[in-house]
Design a protein around this motif. Structure first.
Motif, short mmCIF file in Angstrom:
data_model
loop_
_atom_site.label_atom_id
_atom_site.label_comp_id
_atom_site.label_asym_id
_atom_site.label_seq_id
_atom_site.Cartn_x
_atom_site.Cartn_y
_atom_site.Cartn_z
N GLY A 64 35.80 47.78 113.31
CA GLY A 64 36.26 48.97 112.62
C GLY A 64 36.18 48.88 111.11
N GLU A 65 35.77 47.72 110.62
CA GLU A 65 35.68 47.45 109.17
C GLU A 65 36.98 47.81 108.45
OE1 GLU A 65 32.17 49.46 107.77
OE2 GLU A 65 30.86 48.11 108.88
N CYS A 66 38.10 47.44 109.07
CA CYS A 66 39.41 47.81 108.52
C CYS A 66 40.09 46.66 107.78
CB CYS A 66 40.32 48.35 109.62
SG CYS A 66 40.78 47.15 110.89
N ILE A 67 39.46 45.48 107.73
CA ILE A 67 40.05 44.33 107.06
C ILE A 67 39.25 44.01 105.80
CG2 ILE A 67 40.68 41.88 107.25
CD1 ILE A 67 40.69 42.32 110.34
N GLU A 68 39.96 43.86 104.68
CA GLU A 68 39.32 43.51 103.42
C GLU A 68 40.11 42.38 102.76
OE1 GLU A 68 36.55 44.63 102.00
OE2 GLU A 68 36.12 46.25 103.39
N VAL A 69 39.40 41.51 102.06
CA VAL A 69 40.02 40.43 101.30
C VAL A 69 39.65 40.64 99.83
CG1 VAL A 69 40.22 37.94 100.97
CG2 VAL A 69 39.87 38.86 103.28
N TYR A 70 40.65 40.55 98.95
CA TYR A 70 40.44 40.79 97.52
C TYR A 70 40.86 39.57 96.71
CZ TYR A 70 40.14 45.64 99.02
OH TYR A 70 39.78 46.80 99.65
N ASP A 71 40.14 39.35 95.60
CA ASP A 71 40.50 38.25 94.71
C ASP A 71 41.63 38.69 93.78
OD1 ASP A 71 39.37 39.77 92.61
OD2 ASP A 71 37.56 38.55 92.52
N GLU A 72 41.98 37.83 92.84
CA GLU A 72 43.12 38.08 91.95
C GLU A 72 42.94 39.32 91.08
OE1 GLU A 72 43.43 34.40 89.84
OE2 GLU A 72 44.41 33.40 91.52
N GLU A 73 41.69 39.70 90.83
CA GLU A 73 41.43 40.89 90.00
C GLU A 73 41.25 42.15 90.83
OE1 GLU A 73 38.70 38.37 88.55
OE2 GLU A 73 40.40 37.49 87.51
N GLY A 74 41.41 42.03 92.15
CA GLY A 74 41.27 43.20 93.02
C GLY A 74 39.86 43.48 93.46
#
Length: 77
Positions: A64-74
Motif C-alpha cells: 500500500g506504500e503507506c510506510i515512510e522513513v524520514y531523516d532528521e531534516e524530514g
C-alpha cells in the motif's frame, strides 16, 4: 534520530510489515497495520527511531506504500 510514519488509511492489509517483524508492527482492531509503540495523530502512526533497517525494509515491501522513513531534516530515506 529518524521518524517512521504509517498512513493507516493507505494500508491495504497485505501483512508484509507484520510478517517482517511482529514486535514492531501489528494489526489493530480495524485490521489495519500499526507501529508498536507509536503515537497516533488522526489516522497516522508516528515513531522516532534510531535503527532504521527493519522499518526501511517494511517501507520497501509495503504493497500500500503507506510506510515512510524520514531523516532528521524530514527527508525521505
Amino acid at each position: 534520530m529518524y521518524e517512521v510514519v504509517l498512513e493507516r488509511e493507505d494500508c491495504v492489509m497485505c501483512g508484509n510489515c507484520v510478517d517482517l517483524d511482529e514486535t514492531l508492527f501489528t494489526f489493530d482492531d480495524d485490521d489495519r497495520a500499526t507501529i508498536v509503540g507509536s503515537n497516533r495523530d488522526g489516522d497516522v502512526d508516528e515513531l522516532e527511531i534510531d535503527d532504521i533497517e527493519v522499518y526501511t525494509e517494511a517501507a520497501e515491501n509495503c504493497s500500500g506504500e503507506c510506510i515512510e522513513v524520514y531523516d532528521e531534516e524530514g527527508n525521505p530515506v
